[in-house]
Design an enzyme around this catalytic site. Structure first.
Site, PDB file in Angstrom:
ATOM      1  N   SER A 154     -27.588   7.582   6.041  1.00 18.37           N
ATOM      2  CA  SER A 154     -28.729   8.150   6.727  1.00 18.37           C
ATOM      3  C   SER A 154     -28.704   7.883   8.311  1.00 18.37           C
ATOM      4  CB  SER A 154     -30.522   8.070   6.658  1.00 18.37           C
ATOM      5  OG  SER A 154     -30.801   8.151   6.797  1.00 18.37           O
ATOM      6  N   TYR A 172     -35.118   1.273   2.651  1.00 19.21           N
ATOM      7  CA  TYR A 172     -34.522   2.679   2.455  1.00 19.21           C
ATOM      8  C   TYR A 172     -32.870   2.561   3.691  1.00 19.21           C
ATOM      9  CZ  TYR A 172     -32.572   7.333   2.857  1.00 19.21           C
ATOM     10  OH  TYR A 172     -31.266   8.677   2.696  1.00 19.21           O
TER      11      TYR A 172
HETATM   12  P1  NAP Z   1     -33.757  15.361  -3.076  1.00 16.59           P
HETATM   13  O1  NAP Z   1     -34.429  17.045  -2.275  1.00 16.59           O
HETATM   14  O2  NAP Z   1     -35.415  14.626  -3.567  1.00 16.59           O
HETATM   15  O3  NAP Z   1     -32.941  15.245  -3.801  1.00 16.59           O
HETATM   16  C1  NAP Z   1     -32.655  13.629  -4.933  1.00 16.59           C
HETATM   17  C2  NAP Z   1     -31.614  14.371  -5.376  1.00 16.59           C
HETATM   18  O4  NAP Z   1     -30.882  13.296  -6.242  1.00 16.59           O
HETATM   19  C3  NAP Z   1     -32.023  15.198  -7.067  1.00 16.59           C
HETATM   20  O5  NAP Z   1     -31.034  15.834  -7.818  1.00 16.59           O
HETATM   21  C4  NAP Z   1     -32.704  13.965  -7.591  1.00 16.59           C
HETATM   22  O6  NAP Z   1     -32.155  14.498  -9.345  1.00 16.59           O
HETATM   23  C5  NAP Z   1     -31.859  12.502  -7.460  1.00 16.59           C
HETATM   24  N1  NAP Z   1     -31.515  11.627  -8.014  1.00 16.59           N
HETATM   25  C6  NAP Z   1     -32.357  10.628  -7.015  1.00 16.59           C
HETATM   26  N2  NAP Z   1     -33.639   9.591  -7.778  1.00 16.59           N
HETATM   27  C7  NAP Z   1     -32.327   9.647  -8.837  1.00 16.59           C
HETATM   28  C8  NAP Z   1     -31.750   8.896  -9.888  1.00 16.59           C
HETATM   29  N3  NAP Z   1     -33.293   7.115  -9.690  1.00 16.59           N
HETATM   30  N4  NAP Z   1     -31.641   8.876 -10.964  1.00 16.59           N
HETATM   31  C9  NAP Z   1     -30.421  10.362 -11.193  1.00 16.59           C
HETATM   32  N5  NAP Z   1     -30.489  10.955  -9.788  1.00 16.59           N
HETATM   33  C10 NAP Z   1     -31.712  10.719  -8.952  1.00 16.59           C
HETATM   34  O7  NAP Z   1     -33.580  14.337  -2.267  1.00 16.59           O
HETATM   35  P2  NAP Z   1     -31.961  15.345  -0.725  1.00 16.59           P
HETATM   36  O8  NAP Z   1     -33.174  15.127   0.499  1.00 16.59           O
HETATM   37  O9  NAP Z   1     -31.726  16.234  -0.852  1.00 16.59           O
HETATM   38  O10 NAP Z   1     -30.946  13.821  -0.264  1.00 16.59           O
HETATM   39  C11 NAP Z   1     -30.081  13.921  -0.680  1.00 16.59           C
HETATM   40  C12 NAP Z   1     -29.320  11.910  -0.216  1.00 16.59           C
HETATM   41  O11 NAP Z   1     -29.343  12.961   1.387  1.00 16.59           O
HETATM   42  C13 NAP Z   1     -30.364  11.281  -0.170  1.00 16.59           C
HETATM   43  O12 NAP Z   1     -28.645   9.941  -0.675  1.00 16.59           O
HETATM   44  C14 NAP Z   1     -30.921  10.804   0.771  1.00 16.59           C
HETATM   45  O13 NAP Z   1     -31.062   9.647   0.912  1.00 16.59           O
HETATM   46  C15 NAP Z   1     -30.107  11.998   1.568  1.00 16.59           C
HETATM   47  N6  NAP Z   1     -30.571  11.542   3.114  1.00 16.59           N
HETATM   48  C16 NAP Z   1     -31.744  13.092   3.406  1.00 16.59           C
HETATM   49  C17 NAP Z   1     -32.405  13.251   4.175  1.00 16.59           C
HETATM   50  C18 NAP Z   1     -33.457  14.694   3.930  1.00 16.59           C
HETATM   51  O14 NAP Z   1     -34.299  14.631   5.430  1.00 16.59           O
HETATM   52  N7  NAP Z   1     -32.995  14.701   3.210  1.00 16.59           N
HETATM   53  C19 NAP Z   1     -31.972  12.041   5.177  1.00 16.59           C
HETATM   54  C20 NAP Z   1     -30.982  11.424   5.036  1.00 16.59           C
HETATM   55  C21 NAP Z   1     -30.381  11.124   4.047  1.00 16.59           C
HETATM   56  P3  NAP Z   1     -33.452  14.542 -10.170  1.00 16.59           P
HETATM   57  O15 NAP Z   1     -34.450  15.928  -9.375  1.00 16.59           O
HETATM   58  O16 NAP Z   1     -32.869  14.943 -11.754  1.00 16.59           O
HETATM   59  O17 NAP Z   1     -34.368  13.516 -10.445  1.00 16.59           O
END
Ligand code: NAP
Length: 254
Positions: A147, A160
């Site tokens: 991130s 985080y």
């Molecule tokens: P998201 O839409 O909330 O999706 C999260 C994914 O991770 C889902 O598939 C969820 O599975 C899985 N997950 C979360 N907690 C889990 C757990 N305890 N056990 C198993 N699976 C889990 O998030 P996203 O925005 O796509 O984020 C993906 C990655 O990008 C993350 O590492 C996040 O920190 C990083 N990131 C995102 C952003 C942003 O702006 N979106 C920015 C910087 C970094 P389920 O649906 O089955 O729970």
């Protein structure tokens, strides 16, 4: 035949958001993709259905991360899924699943919340990697989704970013260790991206405008912006890139 044809990928958190985009893209490039999910089996099945309808190959693997036995559960499901395709090895491991408890500055973050974020964002990738090392093929790829909060102090909390910084150090150090096997390890620094994780934040027009104004390319990132960069790291074109962080933020806070 895509350039990842014959390769096997595991994408944690491949059910929704960025992970879903990565799973779809790697499958489009020809990989057999294990689409991991935590709780939302329906979303994972939908991802797999979309991949197979487009002519790709994928299967679901369910395992909540950050709980006792998480890695055992995931690896058992992975083995079963791979077995159905006559596969055993993994070529591309994407640590994407992540937990961001927002709005938790240092004064209010509890030890339990701290432990949960460490367990999902650091401990699970660490021990999943450990378990998969024997079945990770030489010349493979490990890609960690990190991130921009590791380089820009976050307004949303301190726990985080700390976990994502640990993930970066994990990748950097592991890259040296796995170099002799030709396995590259990199992390992808993600900026403001539209997913479920950021839906509440970006629902507020003031937040959205602020994040756009912080981004040189002048918009909020979309899932394919990240998935395409991950696909590059997974490809042979990135064979000489290891132990580094790739900034895929559209230029946040330049
Ligand atoms: P998201 O839409 O909330 O999706 C999260 C994914 O991770 C889902 O598939 C969820 O599975 C899985 N997950 C979360 N907690 C889990 C757990 N305890 N056990 C198993 N699976 C889990 O998030 P996203 O925005 O796509 O984020 C993906 C990655 O990008 C993350 O590492 C996040 O920190 C990083 N990131 C995102 C952003 C942003 O702006 N979106 C920015 C910087 C970094 P389920 O649906 O089955 O729970």
């Amino acid at each position: 035949m895509g350039h990842l044809s014959g390769k096997v990928a595991l994408v944690t958190g491949g059910s929704r958001g960025i992970g879903r985009g990565i799973a779809v893209r790697l499958a489009r490039d020809g990989a057999l993709v294990a689409v991991h999910y935590g709780r939302n089996e329906e979303a994972a099945k939908k991802t797999v259905a979309d991949i197979t309808e487009a002519g790709g190959r994928a299967f679901v693997v369910g395992a909540e991360l950050g709980v006792d036995g998480d890695v055992d559960t995931l690896v058992t499901g992975l083995e079963a899924g791979l077995g159905a395709y006559g596969e055993q090895a993994v070529d591309i491991l994407v640590h994407n699943a992540g937990l961001n408890l927002m709005g938790r500055p240092i004064e209010v973050l509890t030890p339990e919340e701290f432990d949960r974020m460490v367990a999902v964002n650091v401990k699970a990738p660490f021990f999943l990697t450990q378990r998969l090392l024997p079945r990770l093929r030489d010349g493979g790829r490990i890609i960690a989704i990190s991130s921009v909060s590791t380089r820009v102090a976050s307004a949303h909390g301190i726990g985080y970013p700390l976990t994502k910084g640990a993930l970066d150090v994990f990748s950097h150090t592991l890259a040296k260790y796995l170099g002799p096997r030709g396995i590259t390890v990199n992390s992808v620094t993600v900026g403001f991206t539209d997913t479920d994780m950021t839906a509440d934040v970006h629902a507020d027009p003031a937040n959205r405008e602020r994040n756009i104004s912080l981004t040189a390319l002048g918009r909020i990132g979309q899932v394919p912006d990240i998935a395409d960069a991950v696909a590059f790291l997974a490809s042979d074109d990135a064979r000489w890139i290891t132990g580094t962080k790739i900034d895929v933020t559209g230029g946040v806070n330049l």
